[in-house]
Design an enzyme around this catalytic site. Structure first.
Site, PDB file in Angstrom:
ATOM      1  CD  GLU A  94      -2.553   1.560   2.505  1.00 27.75           C
ATOM      2  OE1 GLU A  94      -3.240   2.597   2.592  1.00 27.75           O
ATOM      3  OE2 GLU A  94      -2.490   0.711   3.410  1.00 27.75           O
TER       4      GLU A  94
ATOM      5  CG  ASP B 238       7.689   8.859  14.451  1.00 27.66           C
ATOM      6  OD1 ASP B 238       8.704   9.567  14.299  1.00 27.66           O
ATOM      7  OD2 ASP B 238       6.535   9.309  14.327  1.00 27.66           O
TER       8      ASP B 238
ATOM      9  CG  ASP C 114       7.901  14.457  16.541  1.00 36.81           C
ATOM     10  OD1 ASP C 114       8.247  15.533  17.060  1.00 36.81           O
ATOM     11  OD2 ASP C 114       7.211  14.388  15.506  1.00 36.81           O
TER      12      ASP C 114
ATOM     13  CB  CYS D 114      17.052  20.210  20.840  1.00 34.75           C
ATOM     14  SG  CYS D 114      16.491  21.058  19.359  1.00 34.75           S
TER      15      CYS D 114
ATOM     16  NE  ARG E 289       9.024  21.699  10.355  1.00 36.18           N
ATOM     17  CZ  ARG E 289       7.849  22.241  10.015  1.00 36.18           C
ATOM     18  NH1 ARG E 289       6.735  21.731  10.508  1.00 36.18           N
ATOM     19  NH2 ARG E 289       7.790  23.249   9.177  1.00 36.18           N
TER      20      ARG E 289
END
Length: 489
Positions: A115, A181, A183, A203, A234
């Site tokens: 997919e 993941d 973030d 950071c 990002r």
């Protein structure tokens, strides 16, 4: 790593998933009332560069470079249609993406039943797209100009034909890479340099630490070999565990691995987030050895998390000894702006003077918990737990920053600079300004990506894919010899 000021970036809204097909949604290059069928977008012939048919074909990967340069101005947007079209035509490595997901030198359902989900310029979200070849995927990207696309699982049937099946149970996910993941927004309670979607070199160290810890755990504790780390474009990173036995894991085993790597609990309530048993599990013991090297510089010096008066209250809360807490409170109240490095040193200094009512062992364990709270990976565990979860493809362009989602070489993870990753406009400019020679005296004609700063990332990905395919080929051979699946988890 050089320091840079935080770059505030406005986070883009996440599109809402819709179960629609190509014929349900207007094409951005046609009238809004036109209907588009998937078959109408492509030639009848399969011109896949990897597996051409017996009839003469045109290799789309080797088509001539665009002769007219893209007119890029300071006002050009990363999501301008002509920019995105040029990116898919000239830069995106469809060939290697196909090889990565196909796992074989011959076309297979690993790719054909995979997919893909597209986010279009009008924010429509097309799910259950599928393709038999890299060339068909490429053609749809050039036609539809998705601002990004995501990759989902391999299904038991072709995703585009799911509505024609008599039984819903005949359409189910059967394999997908184990994904993770990370973030940066999950570190907002411990980073002081930036918040939200903004990042800087200071950071980014949180992501570097997380990659180190998770990567070694996946390799040493679970025996996985083919782990692809990708910059999100990002403020984060994704991991794709591509080993066959990882792809075949069911949801329960994915949840177990995610739980194994999960440590911090408690959300944003400000309380103690690390509650672990002693003696430490070997994974945590190893993680501490990795993380304490970064704690002094990345946390105490660069983040200075307890430099302000309202910040060191949390540190005191994490210390179990009431006598020590009272002594530290008195010292720090008299000098509230004392640096975090000094405050951290004060803990042991005052403990040695006798301001300790509990054992030194309790203090050591409390300090270990503090190091883990401020440095241990903060994973979005839900991404890893479900076989049918979609994740953004490597090498797409982040619509907010224009940066390409490039692979991260874990052998040089501390050298990776997220703010130095090339943008799509930069890369297209590099193609048009390239002054080298190609094809001279029968030499190899260069692909456009080879003329840009995208080259080392594509070459790294190509090498990664080659290693995966080599093992897949060996695995199939062993299975035939053994008469069964030699890679059972």
């Amino acid at each position: 790593m050089p320091q840079a000021d935080a770059q505030p970036l406005k986070p883009e809204p996440e599109p809402q998933a819709q179960d629609v097909t190509m014929s349900d949604t207007p094409s951005p290059v046609q009238g809004s009332n036109d209907k588009v069928n998937l078959e109408d977008l492509f030639d009848d012939e399969d011109s896949d560069p990897e597996f051409p048919s017996s009839v003469p074909q045109i290799n789309s990967e080797e088509e001539p470079s665009q002769t007219e340069p893209i007119k890029i101005t300071p006002r050009s947007s990363f999501s301008d249609p002509e920019i995105i079209r040029a990116f898919y035509q000239r830069l995106f490595p469809f060939r290697y993406l196909f090889q990565w997901l196909n796992h074989s030198a011959a076309p297979s359902n690993d790719f054909a039943h995979r997919e893909f989900a597209f986010t279009l310029p009008n924010d429509a979200y097309l799910r259950y797209q599928s393709f038999t070849t890299a060339d068909l995927l490429r053609k749809q990207c050039i036609q539809m100009l998705p601002t990004r696309f995501e990759i989902g699982p391999v299904y038991s049937s072709n995703p585009r034909e799911r509505k024609t099946l008599r039984k819903a149970s005949a359409f189910r996910p059967v394999s997908k890479e184990l994904v993770f993941d990370i973030d940066m927004t999950d570190y907002d309670d411990v980073r002081t340099c930036c918040t939200g979607a903004s990042i800087c070199h200071k950071c980014w160290s949180f992501i570097t630490m997380a990659i180190k810890v998770v990567d070694v755990a996946l390799r040493e504790d679970f025996g996985f070999k083919h782990i692809l780390w990708v910059y999100s474009g990002r403020r984060g990173a994704h991991a794709w565990v591509c080993d066959k036995r990882a792809r075949l894991l069911d949801d329960s085993r994915r949840r177990a691995i995610a739980g194994y790597l999960e440590l911090l609990k408690g959300g944003d309530q400000g309380g103690k987030k690390v509650n672990i048993r002693r003696p430490l599990h070997p994974h945590l013991d190893r993680s501490l050895e990795i993380l304490k090297r970064h704690f002094q510089t990345s946390i105490l010096i660069e983040q200075d998390p307890w430099g302000a008066e309202d910040k060191y209250a949390h540190l005191l809360q994490l210390l179990p000894d009431p006598t020590l807490r009272a002594a530290l409170q008195k010292k720090w109240d008299s000098s509230p702006s004392r640096a975090s490095t000094a405050k951290w040193a004060d803990i042991d200094a005052l403990a040695k003077t006798g301001a300790l009512s509990k054992s030194s062992r309790d203090l050591l364990e409390a300090k270990q918990d503090i190091v883990l709270e401020y440095t241990y990976p903060r994973l979005d565990a839900e991404v890893s737990k479900k076989l049918n979860h979609l994740l953004k493809s490597p090498f797409v362009v982040h619509p907010g920053t224009g940066r390409v989602c490039v692979p991260i070489d874990t052998r040089k993870v501390e050298e990776f600079d997220p703010l130095g990753v090339p943008t799509v406009t930069q890369l297209l400019t590099e193609i048009d300004e390239w002054e080298g020679e190609e094809g001279k005296d029968g030499g190899k004609k260069l692909q456009d990506w080879e003329k840009t700063n995208l080259k080392p990332y594509v070459e790294f990905f190509r090498t990664f894919v080659a290693g995966l395919l080599k093992e897949e080929k060996g695995g199939v051979k062993r299975e035939r010899e053994d008469g069964g699946d030699a890679m059972e988890f």
